[in-house]
Design an enzyme around this catalytic site. Structure first.
Site, PDB file in Angstrom:
ATOM      1  CB  SER A 202      -1.002   0.146   1.092  1.00  0.00           C
ATOM      2  OG  SER A 202      -1.465   1.196   1.212  1.00  0.00           O
ATOM      3  CD  GLN A 203       2.708   3.730  -3.684  1.00  0.00           C
ATOM      4  OE1 GLN A 203       3.526   4.339  -2.725  1.00  0.00           O
ATOM      5  NE2 GLN A 203       3.384   3.350  -4.729  1.00  0.00           N
TER       6      GLN A 203
ATOM      7  CB  THR B 228      -8.067  -1.418   1.633  1.00  0.00           C
ATOM      8  OG1 THR B 228      -8.131  -1.915   0.017  1.00  0.00           O
ATOM      9  CG2 THR B 228      -7.138  -2.333   2.295  1.00  0.00           C
TER      10      THR B 228
ATOM     11  CE  LYS C  39     -12.432  -0.283   0.157  1.00  0.00           C
ATOM     12  NZ  LYS C  39     -12.142   0.569  -1.230  1.00  0.00           N
TER      13      LYS C  39
ATOM     14  CG  ASN D 177     -12.982   4.529   1.921  1.00  0.00           C
ATOM     15  OD1 ASN D 177     -13.959   5.216   2.518  1.00  0.00           O
ATOM     16  ND2 ASN D 177     -12.010   5.168   1.149  1.00  0.00           N
TER      17      ASN D 177
ATOM     18  CG  ASP E 124     -13.090   3.912  -2.277  1.00  0.00           C
ATOM     19  OD1 ASP E 124     -11.999   4.458  -1.991  1.00  0.00           O
ATOM     20  OD2 ASP E 124     -13.619   2.657  -1.892  1.00  0.00           O
TER      21      ASP E 124
ATOM     22  N   GLY F 236     -16.713  -4.646 -13.492  1.00  0.00           N
ATOM     23  CA  GLY F 236     -16.745  -5.012 -12.125  1.00  0.00           C
ATOM     24  C   GLY F 236     -18.056  -4.434 -11.214  1.00  0.00           C
TER      25      GLY F 236
ATOM     26  N   GLY G 184     -17.657  -4.833  -7.422  1.00  0.00           N
ATOM     27  CA  GLY G 184     -17.306  -5.061  -5.824  1.00  0.00           C
ATOM     28  C   GLY G 184     -17.501  -4.054  -5.177  1.00  0.00           C
ATOM     29  N   GLY G 185     -16.887  -4.000  -4.153  1.00  0.00           N
ATOM     30  CA  GLY G 185     -16.693  -2.770  -3.026  1.00  0.00           C
ATOM     31  C   GLY G 185     -16.527  -1.585  -3.593  1.00  0.00           C
TER      32      GLY G 185
HETATM   33  N1  LIG Z   1      -7.405   3.936  -6.664  1.00  0.00           N
HETATM   34  C1  LIG Z   1      -7.883   3.714  -5.471  1.00  0.00           C
HETATM   35  O1  LIG Z   1      -8.199   4.564  -4.616  1.00  0.00           O
HETATM   36  C2  LIG Z   1      -9.000   2.406  -5.268  1.00  0.00           C
HETATM   37  C3  LIG Z   1      -9.981   2.367  -4.359  1.00  0.00           C
HETATM   38  C4  LIG Z   1     -10.688   1.181  -4.206  1.00  0.00           C
HETATM   39  C5  LIG Z   1     -10.234   0.217  -4.739  1.00  0.00           C
HETATM   40  N2  LIG Z   1      -9.305  -0.001  -5.874  1.00  0.00           N
HETATM   41  C6  LIG Z   1      -8.798  -1.115  -6.781  1.00  0.00           C
HETATM   42  O2  LIG Z   1      -9.988  -1.521  -7.137  1.00  0.00           O
HETATM   43  C7  LIG Z   1      -9.936  -3.064  -7.086  1.00  0.00           C
HETATM   44  C8  LIG Z   1     -11.308  -3.481  -6.995  1.00  0.00           C
HETATM   45  O3  LIG Z   1     -11.460  -3.501  -5.593  1.00  0.00           O
HETATM   46  P1  LIG Z   1     -12.862  -3.932  -4.905  1.00  0.00           P
HETATM   47  O4  LIG Z   1     -12.611  -3.601  -3.641  1.00  0.00           O
HETATM   48  O5  LIG Z   1     -14.093  -3.755  -5.761  1.00  0.00           O
HETATM   49  O6  LIG Z   1     -12.748  -5.616  -4.928  1.00  0.00           O
HETATM   50  P2  LIG Z   1     -13.754  -6.665  -4.750  1.00  0.00           P
HETATM   51  O7  LIG Z   1     -14.897  -6.109  -3.949  1.00  0.00           O
HETATM   52  O8  LIG Z   1     -12.965  -7.880  -4.506  1.00  0.00           O
HETATM   53  O9  LIG Z   1     -14.384  -6.852  -6.333  1.00  0.00           O
HETATM   54  C9  LIG Z   1     -13.701  -7.376  -7.300  1.00  0.00           C
HETATM   55  C10 LIG Z   1     -14.270  -7.405  -8.774  1.00  0.00           C
HETATM   56  O10 LIG Z   1     -13.429  -8.024  -9.543  1.00  0.00           O
HETATM   57  C11 LIG Z   1     -13.979  -8.967 -10.161  1.00  0.00           C
HETATM   58  N3  LIG Z   1     -13.186 -10.197 -10.363  1.00  0.00           N
HETATM   59  C12 LIG Z   1     -12.374 -10.729  -9.424  1.00  0.00           C
HETATM   60  N4  LIG Z   1     -11.949 -11.684 -10.358  1.00  0.00           N
HETATM   61  C13 LIG Z   1     -12.018 -11.627 -11.370  1.00  0.00           C
HETATM   62  C14 LIG Z   1     -11.482 -12.411 -12.620  1.00  0.00           C
HETATM   63  N5  LIG Z   1     -10.569 -13.598 -12.517  1.00  0.00           N
HETATM   64  N6  LIG Z   1     -12.368 -12.260 -13.721  1.00  0.00           N
HETATM   65  C15 LIG Z   1     -13.056 -11.389 -13.958  1.00  0.00           C
HETATM   66  N7  LIG Z   1     -13.614 -10.384 -12.823  1.00  0.00           N
HETATM   67  C16 LIG Z   1     -12.940 -10.793 -11.690  1.00  0.00           C
HETATM   68  C17 LIG Z   1     -15.149  -9.397  -9.324  1.00  0.00           C
HETATM   69  O11 LIG Z   1     -16.238 -10.256 -10.068  1.00  0.00           O
HETATM   70  P3  LIG Z   1     -17.503 -11.027  -9.349  1.00  0.00           P
HETATM   71  O12 LIG Z   1     -18.468 -10.369  -8.905  1.00  0.00           O
HETATM   72  O13 LIG Z   1     -17.611 -11.806 -10.408  1.00  0.00           O
HETATM   73  O14 LIG Z   1     -16.661 -11.975  -8.243  1.00  0.00           O
HETATM   74  C18 LIG Z   1     -15.650  -7.952  -8.696  1.00  0.00           C
HETATM   75  O15 LIG Z   1     -16.558  -7.424  -9.707  1.00  0.00           O
HETATM   76  C19 LIG Z   1      -8.945  -3.467  -6.397  1.00  0.00           C
HETATM   77  O16 LIG Z   1      -7.833  -3.769  -7.316  1.00  0.00           O
HETATM   78  C20 LIG Z   1      -8.435  -2.170  -5.580  1.00  0.00           C
HETATM   79  O17 LIG Z   1      -7.136  -2.207  -5.537  1.00  0.00           O
HETATM   80  C21 LIG Z   1      -8.607   1.203  -6.001  1.00  0.00           C
END
Ligand SMILES: NC(=O)c1ccc[n+]([C@@H]2O[C@H](COP(=O)([O-])OP(=O)(O)OC[C@H]3O[C@@H](n4cnc5c(N)ncnc54)[C@H](OP(=O)(O)O)[C@@H]3O)[C@@H](O)[C@H]2O)c1
Length: 275
Positions: A21-22, A68, A72, A93, A109, A133, A135-136
């Protein structure tokens, strides 16, 4: 182990994993810039121990925390009180200790992503937006995008998760699950990737609906290009960004929640982007 760690800091990031994490670096910049005593550490929490460990931290020195993946949703249930945006997202978050028996849950977020899209000039009112996507992270960002009058399409590996999200948010604006028949005579203005890092993109992605003017934003960030960024480069896209700016802005809005000061962000985004 945790007791010794607690003495040395007053703000934290809880997640699993957190080693790359940064956020501690970003909060260190904020603390120096604002001259606020704010020592922030990333803590890896075992998967089934979130409530137990986090409540112990809050009983001790911790005044606030970021949360994170994958916690969440648990943070949402852990919070005694919620901001409006966290309540709507059902995802938290940012935690803030209001008093010994009350922890406030917030979600920064969405404001983080919107601030970065505005900085990059990647978003306008009424845009057609494809979100990959469900997800959270996507939950956290939908409200501000819908509030701009954008038409949002969700494309997700698991259809039922996309549908659940659409049902959760359709009272706040124009949102639907993406279907192949969508956008017959137009293109997406913006594509946002909210799928976890290092996922290869496949034939399901509707590239025939991308134009030379489409903006591409990856919520993921990494010192190397993510698969999504490489994919967009191969498509010949002109407007591409990773999620470094979102990361800095969401951190800044958490800092605002804790200290009532919004720190400056642009120079930190530049430093992190150079790396
Ligand atoms: N830049 C920022 O400030 C910031 C803030 C928040 C998050 N993020 C990034 O955003 C990303 C998502 O975070 P999250 O919290 O939403 O994670 P999460 O709740 O675990 O959701 C993951 C998403 O990815 C999909 N997925 C996982 N594995 C997959 C695969 N093999 N093929 C296709 N789809 C797949 C899941 O689909 P299913 O529904 O099918 O499982 C779901 O839609 C993370 O990498 C995180 O680091 C960045």
């Amino acid at each position: 182990m945790y007791k010794d760690q607690i003495k040395n800091f007053n703000y934290a990031l809880f997640g699993n994993p957190v080693n790359h994490s940064q956020s501690p670096k970003i909060h260190d910049y904020f603390s120096k810039q604002t001259e606020i005593f704010h020592i922030y550490k990333a803590i890896n929490i075992p998967l089934n121990k979130f409530s137990l460990i986090v409540s112990n931290f809050f009983k001790n020195n911790i005044k606030g925390a970021n949360v994170t993946s994958p916690f969440k949703k648990e943070a949402y249930f852990f919070s005694n009180k919620l901001t409006k945006r966290a309540k709507i997202a059902q995802s938290v978050n940012t935690l803030k200790k209001l008093n010994d028996s009350c922890i406030l849950g917030d979600n920064t977020d969405g404001i983080g992503l919107l601030s970065d899209l505005n900085r990059l000039k990647f978003i306008k009112k009424n845009f057609s937006v494809l979100i990959l996507g469900a997800g959270g992270a996507v939950k956290g960002v939908l409200l501000p995008i819908l509030s701009l009058g954008c038409k949002v399409y969700i494309l997700n590996r698991t259809f039922s998760n996309a549908l659940k999200l659409v049902n959760q948010f359709n009272q706040y604006g124009n949102i639907q699950v993406f279907k192949k028949s969508d956008l017959k005579d137009s293109f997406f203005d913006l594509v946002i990737n909210g799928v976890s890092r290092n996922i290869q993109f496949n034939s399901e992605i509707p590239i025939h609906l991308f134009s030379s003017k489409t903006f591409f934003y990856d919520m993921n960030y990494s010192s190397k290009n993510t698969y999504f960024i490489d994919y967009c480069i191969r498509l010949g896209s002109k407007y591409i960004s990773d999620g470094t700016g979102m990361l800095v802005f969401q951190a800044a809005y958490s800092f605002l929640n804790w200290h009532n000061i919004l720190p400056k962000t642009d120079y930190i985004i530049n430093i992190l982007n150079k790396k």
